[in-house]
Design an enzyme around this catalytic site. Structure first.
Site, PDB file in Angstrom:
ATOM      1  N   GLY A   1      47.544  41.972  43.406  1.00  0.00           N
ATOM      2  CA  GLY A   1      46.383  42.756  42.988  1.00  0.00           C
ATOM      3  C   GLY A   1      46.468  43.014  41.501  1.00  0.00           C
ATOM      4  O   GLY A   1      46.114  42.166  40.685  1.00  0.00           O
ATOM      5  N   SER A   2      47.011  44.180  41.130  1.00  0.00           N
ATOM      6  CA  SER A   2      47.160  44.519  39.702  1.00  0.00           C
ATOM      7  C   SER A   2      48.096  43.537  39.001  1.00  0.00           C
ATOM      8  O   SER A   2      47.885  43.185  37.834  1.00  0.00           O
ATOM      9  CB  SER A   2      47.721  45.937  39.554  1.00  0.00           C
ATOM     10  OG  SER A   2      46.758  46.868  39.999  1.00  0.00           O
TER      11      SER A   2
ATOM     12  N   GLU B   1      38.021  44.326  39.742  1.00  0.00           N
ATOM     13  CA  GLU B   1      38.151  43.694  38.409  1.00  0.00           C
ATOM     14  C   GLU B   1      39.138  44.460  37.519  1.00  0.00           C
ATOM     15  O   GLU B   1      38.933  44.614  36.314  1.00  0.00           O
ATOM     16  CB  GLU B   1      36.778  43.494  37.776  1.00  0.00           C
ATOM     17  CG  GLU B   1      36.022  42.409  38.551  1.00  0.00           C
ATOM     18  CD  GLU B   1      34.726  41.976  37.935  1.00  0.00           C
ATOM     19  OE1 GLU B   1      34.652  41.921  36.702  1.00  0.00           O
ATOM     20  OE2 GLU B   1      33.798  41.654  38.702  1.00  0.00           O
ATOM     21  N   GLY B   2      40.216  44.930  38.167  1.00  0.00           N
ATOM     22  CA  GLY B   2      41.254  45.676  37.460  1.00  0.00           C
ATOM     23  C   GLY B   2      41.078  47.162  37.688  1.00  0.00           C
ATOM     24  O   GLY B   2      40.057  47.727  37.271  1.00  0.00           O
TER      25      GLY B   2
HETATM   26  N1  COS Z   1      43.653  37.968  27.080  1.00  0.00           N
HETATM   27  C1  COS Z   1      44.433  36.938  26.725  1.00  0.00           C
HETATM   28  N2  COS Z   1      45.756  36.884  26.977  1.00  0.00           N
HETATM   29  C2  COS Z   1      46.295  37.945  27.608  1.00  0.00           C
HETATM   30  C3  COS Z   1      45.537  39.066  28.011  1.00  0.00           C
HETATM   31  C4  COS Z   1      44.152  39.051  27.697  1.00  0.00           C
HETATM   32  N3  COS Z   1      43.354  40.063  28.028  1.00  0.00           N
HETATM   33  N4  COS Z   1      46.347  39.953  28.617  1.00  0.00           N
HETATM   34  C5  COS Z   1      47.578  39.410  28.596  1.00  0.00           C
HETATM   35  N5  COS Z   1      47.540  38.191  27.980  1.00  0.00           N
HETATM   36  C6  COS Z   1      48.665  37.292  27.722  1.00  0.00           C
HETATM   37  C7  COS Z   1      49.710  38.002  26.878  1.00  0.00           C
HETATM   38  O1  COS Z   1      49.449  37.852  25.494  1.00  0.00           O
HETATM   39  C8  COS Z   1      50.974  37.281  27.277  1.00  0.00           C
HETATM   40  O2  COS Z   1      51.064  36.056  26.606  1.00  0.00           O
HETATM   41  P1  COS Z   1      52.470  35.540  26.040  1.00  0.00           P
HETATM   42  O3  COS Z   1      53.393  35.538  27.220  1.00  0.00           O
HETATM   43  O4  COS Z   1      52.164  34.190  25.501  1.00  0.00           O
HETATM   44  O5  COS Z   1      52.879  36.532  24.999  1.00  0.00           O
HETATM   45  C9  COS Z   1      50.753  36.971  28.757  1.00  0.00           C
HETATM   46  O6  COS Z   1      49.312  36.981  28.936  1.00  0.00           O
HETATM   47  C10 COS Z   1      51.374  37.975  29.667  1.00  0.00           C
HETATM   48  O7  COS Z   1      50.937  39.259  29.294  1.00  0.00           O
HETATM   49  P2  COS Z   1      51.573  40.576  29.896  1.00  0.00           P
HETATM   50  O8  COS Z   1      53.062  40.525  29.748  1.00  0.00           O
HETATM   51  O9  COS Z   1      50.838  41.739  29.326  1.00  0.00           O
HETATM   52  O10 COS Z   1      51.233  40.387  31.451  1.00  0.00           O
HETATM   53  P3  COS Z   1      51.505  41.344  32.665  1.00  0.00           P
HETATM   54  O11 COS Z   1      52.011  40.525  33.771  1.00  0.00           O
HETATM   55  O12 COS Z   1      52.248  42.550  32.229  1.00  0.00           O
HETATM   56  O13 COS Z   1      50.043  41.788  33.124  1.00  0.00           O
HETATM   57  C11 COS Z   1      47.897  42.861  33.110  1.00  0.00           C
HETATM   58  C12 COS Z   1      49.010  42.140  32.311  1.00  0.00           C
HETATM   59  C13 COS Z   1      48.420  44.036  33.913  1.00  0.00           C
HETATM   60  C14 COS Z   1      46.934  43.352  32.052  1.00  0.00           C
HETATM   61  C15 COS Z   1      47.234  41.828  34.019  1.00  0.00           C
HETATM   62  O14 COS Z   1      48.092  41.414  35.064  1.00  0.00           O
HETATM   63  C16 COS Z   1      45.939  42.332  34.630  1.00  0.00           C
HETATM   64  O15 COS Z   1      44.898  42.313  33.986  1.00  0.00           O
HETATM   65  N6  COS Z   1      45.989  42.797  35.888  1.00  0.00           N
HETATM   66  C17 COS Z   1      44.804  43.194  36.598  1.00  0.00           C
HETATM   67  C18 COS Z   1      44.281  42.037  37.358  1.00  0.00           C
HETATM   68  C19 COS Z   1      42.889  42.265  37.805  1.00  0.00           C
HETATM   69  O16 COS Z   1      42.027  42.702  37.046  1.00  0.00           O
HETATM   70  N7  COS Z   1      42.628  41.968  39.054  1.00  0.00           N
HETATM   71  C20 COS Z   1      41.323  42.128  39.582  1.00  0.00           C
HETATM   72  C21 COS Z   1      41.077  41.112  40.594  1.00  0.00           C
HETATM   73  S1  COS Z   1      40.199  39.780  40.052  1.00  0.00           S
HETATM   74  S2  COS Z   1      38.362  40.331  40.277  1.00  0.00           S
END
Ligand code: COS
Length: 379
Positions: free
Chosen positions: A129-130, A363-364
């Site tokens: 999920g998240s 969507e998050g």
């Molecule tokens: N745009 C572009 N790149 C992104 C980004 C964004 N918005 N957010 C993260 N990234 C990139 C980071 O820069 C990082 O890249 P590098 O490894 O090359 O440095 C990589 O992705 C990993 O980023 P991060 O370590 O922040 O990832 P996490 O696993 O900690 O997760 C969150 C980040 C929590 C923000 C992400 O998993 C998320 O958005 N979760 C929610 C998911 C969601 O909305 N689900 C809804 C269901 S779909 S409708």
């Protein structure tokens, strides 16, 4: 800064408002009860081009800017957030192809949507999920290197049973993780791909939400979007693009609840006066007015930044998080202003309150939005 809609935007809003009044509002109760779109509604939405708002003109869509798309979704949500979700989830599923598809993929994918068909975005899983990077659906390259075999289960997929085409995220690395995430286009009816159970939801009941099951589902490599391991970036860019629109839907729900309770407060008489004349009610109305106006501006701001080609991840998260919190608060208070009448299905506000809740989740979650906002602010 120009806060006014131009003539073209005003005309689009007028047309959508008319469609909402004629084709959606009379059926909201029916759709809420049956958990289905009213018969024929999808074709009417498609006939107005509403399934192709995000699709570039060169690929048969109407390629509108984000500010206008947000205004459209707000109008749709004033009528029914379930219908708005159906349309917005279709656009959500268009973004991965807009962002990373090649011309052949764009043509094939958008031709399907342009024929009155819906698309769906399949990232979430029972255990994902998240933590979007933890996808366990596997995509294993076939021995001849010409395609992939997909195995896994997706859940909470909007338009799951209605969509003709899907963007599916799967892991091409045995060890999993973000760097193995890869996006694929999968067509309905592909052998090994079935639609699972439909969810019986609290709100946005007009929209369809299902499981998707992949069992040895062969997908040719021509259907892979971008490179192997590029899927996390595609998913994040897609969610950034779509989050202001969840904000727009939230503003539509909040505005509709606000209008309904204002009308009620003016005619509901207690202690010999309309309750609108009591300061405690006025204070609630004033707070709602401020919250809705502020939420709309933040949504428009995030959309405007996207349209300018600016970096807007943080503003997208702010717009979504704030507007959905506002929608929850305003709809809850609209029920409060209407008292017992707010709590029964004879009036629309209890539905607005149920519909608002998912805006803080899908969507998050708003916890994830706050995490994004804090990270972008601090680092
Ligand atoms: N745009 C572009 N790149 C992104 C980004 C964004 N918005 N957010 C993260 N990234 C990139 C980071 O820069 C990082 O890249 P590098 O490894 O090359 O440095 C990589 O992705 C990993 O980023 P991060 O370590 O922040 O990832 P996490 O696993 O900690 O997760 C969150 C980040 C929590 C923000 C992400 O998993 C998320 O958005 N979760 C929610 C998911 C969601 O909305 N689900 C809804 C269901 S779909 S409708």
């Amino acid at each position: 800064m120009d806060f006014a809609y131009n003539d073209e935007q005003k005309e689009i809003i007028r047309v959508v408002r008319e469609l909402v009044e004629k084709e959606i509002v009379p059926y909201t109760r029916e759709m809420d009860e049956t958990g289905k779109l009213h018969e024929g509604l999808l074709s009417k939405l498609a006939a107005q081009g509403l399934l192709g708002v995000a699709i570039p003109e060169e690929f048969g869509g109407i390629g509108l800017d984000a500010v206008t798309i947000g205004a459209i979704y707000e109008e749709l949500a004033k009528g029914c957030a379930g219908v708005a979700t159906t349309v917005a989830a279709n656009a959500l599923a268009s973004y991965p192809v807009i962002i990373s598809g090649n011309d052949d993929q764009k043509k094939r994918y958008f031709d399907i949507i342009n024929k009155d068909s819906l698309a769906a975005f399949a990232l979430t899983e029972p255990g994902t999920g998240s933590d979007a990077g933890s996808v366990s659906t596997r995509a294993v390259k076939t021995a001849d290197g010409k395609g992939y075999m997909l195995n896994g289960t997706k859940c909470f997929i909007t338009n799951g049973a209605l969509a003709e085409v899907f963007v599916v995220f799967a892991n091409t690395r045995k060890t999993g993780g973000i760097r193995g995430l890869t996006a694929f286009i999968v067509r309905k009816g592909t052998p090994g791909f079935t639609v699972g159970k439909a969810e019986n939801k609290m709100g946005i009941r007009a929209s369809n939400t299902t499981e998707l099951i992949f069992q040895d589902c062969y997908v040719p490599k021509e259907n892979r979007l971008g490179r192997e391991g590029h899927g996390f970036r595609i998913a994040m860019d897609t969610l950034d693009a779509a989050r202001p629109f969840v904000g727009a839907v939230s503003v539509g729900i909040a505005e509709a609840a606000f209008q309904a309770c204002c009308e009620y407060a003016k005619v509901r008489v207690q202690f010999g006066k309309p309750i609108a004349s009591f300061e405690m009610v006025q204070s609630m109305i004033a707070d709602m007015a401020m919250q809705v106006a502020g939420a709309r501006l933040l949504v428009q701001h995030a959309c405007w930044m996207k349209d300018q080609g600016m970096e807007f991840s943080k503003e997208a998260a702010i717009a979504k998080c704030n507007a959905s919190d506002v929608a929850m608060n305003v709809t809850t208070n609209a029920v409060q202003v209407m008292g017992g009448y707010g709590y029964i299905k004879e009036y629309p506000v209890e539905k607005y309150m149920r519909d608002a809740k998912i805006m803080q989740i899908y969507e998050g979650t708003n916890q994830i939005q706050r995490l994004v906002i804090a990270n972008k602010t601090l680092y």
